[in-house]
Design a protein around this motif. Structure first.
Motif, mmCIF file in Angstrom:
data_model
loop_
_atom_site.group_PDB
_atom_site.id
_atom_site.type_symbol
_atom_site.label_atom_id
_atom_site.label_comp_id
_atom_site.label_asym_id
_atom_site.label_seq_id
_atom_site.Cartn_x
_atom_site.Cartn_y
_atom_site.Cartn_z
ATOM 1 N N THR A 288 0.746 -1.219 0.077
ATOM 2 C CA THR A 288 -0.089 0.008 0.206
ATOM 3 C C THR A 288 0.915 1.479 0.228
ATOM 4 N N ASP A 289 1.705 1.100 0.717
ATOM 5 C CA ASP A 289 2.886 2.479 0.950
ATOM 6 C C ASP A 289 3.398 2.730 -0.653
ATOM 7 N N ALA A 290 3.738 1.540 -1.143
ATOM 8 C CA ALA A 290 4.371 1.677 -2.559
ATOM 9 C C ALA A 290 3.446 2.135 -3.417
ATOM 10 N N TRP A 291 2.154 1.522 -3.315
ATOM 11 C CA TRP A 291 1.076 2.279 -4.329
ATOM 12 C C TRP A 291 1.030 3.732 -4.136
ATOM 13 N N LYS A 292 1.087 4.141 -2.960
ATOM 14 C CA LYS A 292 0.831 5.558 -2.658
ATOM 15 C C LYS A 292 1.758 6.440 -3.469
ATOM 16 N N LYS A 293 3.129 5.970 -3.103
ATOM 17 C CA LYS A 293 4.232 6.595 -3.823
ATOM 18 C C LYS A 293 4.012 6.767 -5.482
ATOM 19 N N VAL A 294 3.714 5.608 -6.100
ATOM 20 C CA VAL A 294 3.364 5.280 -7.651
ATOM 21 C C VAL A 294 2.280 6.161 -7.833
ATOM 22 N N ILE B 218 -0.287 11.943 -20.059
ATOM 23 C CA ILE B 218 -1.807 11.813 -19.854
ATOM 24 C C ILE B 218 -2.222 10.631 -19.794
ATOM 25 N N ASP B 219 -1.493 9.644 -20.484
ATOM 26 C CA ASP B 219 -1.714 8.133 -20.376
ATOM 27 C C ASP B 219 -1.447 7.607 -19.090
ATOM 28 N N THR B 220 -0.353 8.104 -18.242
ATOM 29 C CA THR B 220 0.166 7.797 -17.145
ATOM 30 C C THR B 220 -0.860 8.055 -16.161
ATOM 31 N N GLN B 221 -1.258 9.366 -16.014
ATOM 32 C CA GLN B 221 -2.194 10.058 -15.371
ATOM 33 C C GLN B 221 -3.403 9.133 -15.350
ATOM 34 N N LYS B 222 -3.928 8.820 -16.377
ATOM 35 C CA LYS B 222 -5.342 8.235 -16.327
ATOM 36 C C LYS B 222 -5.042 6.866 -15.794
ATOM 37 N N ALA B 223 -3.968 5.987 -16.098
ATOM 38 C CA ALA B 223 -3.482 4.812 -15.448
ATOM 39 C C ALA B 223 -3.901 4.697 -14.021
ATOM 40 N N VAL B 224 -2.967 5.634 -13.576
ATOM 41 C CA VAL B 224 -2.986 5.662 -12.094
ATOM 42 C C VAL B 224 -4.191 5.981 -11.504
ATOM 43 N N ASN C 17 -6.380 3.481 -9.179
ATOM 44 C CA ASN C 17 -6.808 3.956 -7.807
ATOM 45 C C ASN C 17 -8.410 3.727 -7.404
ATOM 46 N N ILE C 18 -9.084 3.497 -8.070
ATOM 47 C CA ILE C 18 -10.805 3.538 -8.163
ATOM 48 C C ILE C 18 -10.759 2.286 -7.161
ATOM 49 N N GLU C 19 -10.294 0.918 -7.512
ATOM 50 C CA GLU C 19 -10.078 -0.243 -6.719
ATOM 51 C C GLU C 19 -8.854 -0.664 -6.338
ATOM 52 N N TYR C 20 -8.160 0.474 -5.773
ATOM 53 C CA TYR C 20 -6.753 0.056 -5.515
ATOM 54 C C TYR C 20 -6.647 -1.184 -4.420
ATOM 55 N N ASP C 21 -7.392 -1.022 -3.306
ATOM 56 C CA ASP C 21 -7.214 -1.985 -2.089
ATOM 57 C C ASP C 21 -7.593 -3.707 -2.934
ATOM 58 N N THR C 22 -8.434 -3.496 -3.587
ATOM 59 C CA THR C 22 -8.715 -4.926 -4.256
ATOM 60 C C THR C 22 -7.537 -5.498 -5.158
ATOM 61 N N LYS C 23 -6.951 -4.643 -5.859
ATOM 62 C CA LYS C 23 -5.885 -4.809 -6.677
ATOM 63 C C LYS C 23 -4.786 -4.979 -6.022
ATOM 64 N N ILE C 24 -4.400 -4.315 -4.870
ATOM 65 C CA ILE C 24 -3.207 -4.675 -4.081
ATOM 66 C C ILE C 24 -3.303 -6.101 -3.393
ATOM 67 N N GLY C 25 -4.696 -6.363 -2.968
ATOM 68 C CA GLY C 25 -4.773 -7.458 -2.305
ATOM 69 C C GLY C 25 -4.440 -8.851 -3.400
ATOM 70 N N TRP D 134 6.114 0.896 -17.889
ATOM 71 C CA TRP D 134 5.741 -0.451 -17.070
ATOM 72 C C TRP D 134 4.087 -0.257 -16.651
ATOM 73 N N ASP D 135 3.732 -1.550 -16.502
ATOM 74 C CA ASP D 135 2.302 -2.018 -16.156
ATOM 75 C C ASP D 135 2.213 -1.013 -14.713
ATOM 76 N N ILE D 136 0.753 -0.689 -14.254
ATOM 77 C CA ILE D 136 0.573 -0.017 -12.940
ATOM 78 C C ILE D 136 1.005 -0.946 -11.984
ATOM 79 N N ARG D 137 0.654 -2.005 -11.906
ATOM 80 C CA ARG D 137 0.900 -3.323 -10.840
ATOM 81 C C ARG D 137 2.354 -3.612 -10.699
#
Length: 423
Positions: A16-22, A32-38, A42-50, A84-87
């Protein structure tokens, strides 16, 4: 025996800390593509981090091929940026969190004269050290860049060093995978593919691990150039370095030593005499010297001409682009990012980030001069905005006015009803 580092890597808190920095870096990206990707992540970051955490626990996490993008600049070789892919960025950052927190690594990379990619270090601190050295009498200098630095880093050699520093094979294995560059668009790159790193040699610009690899491989370079003299010093920020000394001969000798050390690493430095403009030598006068985007002398520090021109050009091009897109407000190509509210917010964020980046400078007049130029670009944008607004108002196009301002239309909300759509 140390606690298993791979186990620390895959904890929910670390990911989660890593995601916040990303996320913080991503929303400030020029892309713009990177902004949209993050923002999408972020909409379902908790599920994706899991999901990432589960895959790491089951030892089945796989990195996706990345995309190579050559960034072209006039008169220069393309800069090979890797996206790189966001994950994958989250996992890379999580790995970095663990590695750079280890005392064995801190001792290795935290050299007093190195400032880039190290926790607690910054451009501000690098410039402060340069100023202090100049004021102590080290008024002769050579500034230079290491040529094609990231693509010359011996990746496998750095992995071997970290294997000795970090006794956890599982962490080393995933670090090995995280630092490899596998591109999904090699065929599209054509001859430009040669600019990018390979499995064995080089690390990717755009990967948070790359500065760490650079600092590790230049450990002996930093130590050697700052070994035993108060009359000479070499400060380095990633691939930019400056040598300061009490005489021109001392500086020239130290630079020759620097070139020799880099040659041993299969690297090279730009020479003050090669005409590239990336290396300079001389005595610091009232005009100062340029280093890390700053002009520095005994009495002032301010953003250099190149940096000042770059921020003006960036704002000008953004406003010009958004201004031209206002015409598409009634078409299917309209995007909320083209609205006046989002446009002005983007401009403000760019200026705030740039201004804060140079908060250590002592020339307010230069900032005021830049503001005058920015005001001209804004006036040109407002002229086109006013024209479009008047046209929409005359046509009583309230929906168009809302789009222009960036006020969401409920009728354009996502629609996924659980019952048949009603009226």
């Amino acid at each position: 025996m140390k606690k298993n580092l791979y186990s620390q890597l895959r904890t929910k808190n670390n990911l989660t800390d890593a995601w916040k920095k990303v996320y913080r870096n991503g929303v400030k990206s020029k892309s713009i593509d990177t902004q949209k990707a993050v923002k999408k992540f972020n909409i379902e970051y908790d599920t994706k981090i899991g999901t990432i955490q589960k895959q790491l626990y089951e030892d089945r996490y796989k990195f996706k091929p990345s995309t190579g993008i050559p960034i072209f600049k006039s008169g220069k070789d393309p800069r090979p940026i890797v996206l790189w892919d966001i994950r994958d960025r989250v996992v890379q950052r999580a790995i970095l969190n663990i590695i750079q927190s280890q005392d064995s690594v801190k001792v290795y990379v935290n050299v007093p004269t190195s400032f880039g990619g190290i926790e607690g270090k910054s451009v501000r601190k690098a410039i402060l050290h340069v100023c202090n050295s100049i004021n102590s009498g080290l008024v002769y200098h050579i500034t230079s860049d290491i040529q094609k630095f990231f693509t010359r880093i011996p990746r496998t050699k750095v992995i071997d060093i970290l294997t000795n520093l970090l006794p956890d094979q599982s962490l080393i294995e995933i670090l090995d995978q995280a630092s490899k560059t596998e591109l999904d668009n090699l065929s599209q790159l054509g001859t430009k593919k040669e600019l990018f790193p390979t499995y064995e040699l080089g690390v990717a610009q755009g990967c948070c691990l790359s500065p760490l690899f650079g600092n590790i491989v230049l450990h002996e370079f930093d130590k050697n150039l700052n070994s035993n003299s108060k009359d000479i010093v070499c400060y380095r920020y990633i691939d930019d370095f400056i040598i300061l000394g009490r005489s021109d001969s001392l500086v020239t000798k130290a630079f020759s030593n620097a070139v020799r050390l880099l040659t041993d690493l299969n690297m090279g430095a730009y020479l003050p005499t090669d005409g590239s403009g990336k290396a300079r030598q001389g005595k610091i006068s009232n005009r100062g010297l340029d280093y890390l985007g700053c002009s520095i002398s005994t009495s002032f520090v301010h953003p250099n001409k190149k940096s000042r021109n770059a921020i003006k050009r960036r704002v000008k091009l953004l406003l010009k682009d958004r201004s031209s897109r206002l015409k598409s407000i009634q078409s299917n190509n309209w995007d909320v990012d083209y609205s006046s509210t989002k446009t002005l917010q983007d401009v403000s964020n760019i200026l705030m980030g740039w201004g804060n980046q140079y908060s250590f400078c002592n020339s307010k007049r230069l900032f005021g001069d830049i503001d005058i130029e920015i005001n001209k670009y804004l006036n040109e944008y407002f002229s086109e905005y006013s024209r479009i607004k008047k046209e929409l108002t005359n046509n009583n196009n309230i929906e168009g006015l809302r789009k222009l301002l960036g006020v969401h239309l409920l009728s354009e909300s996502n629609c996924d009803p659980i019952l048949p759509l009603g009226h």
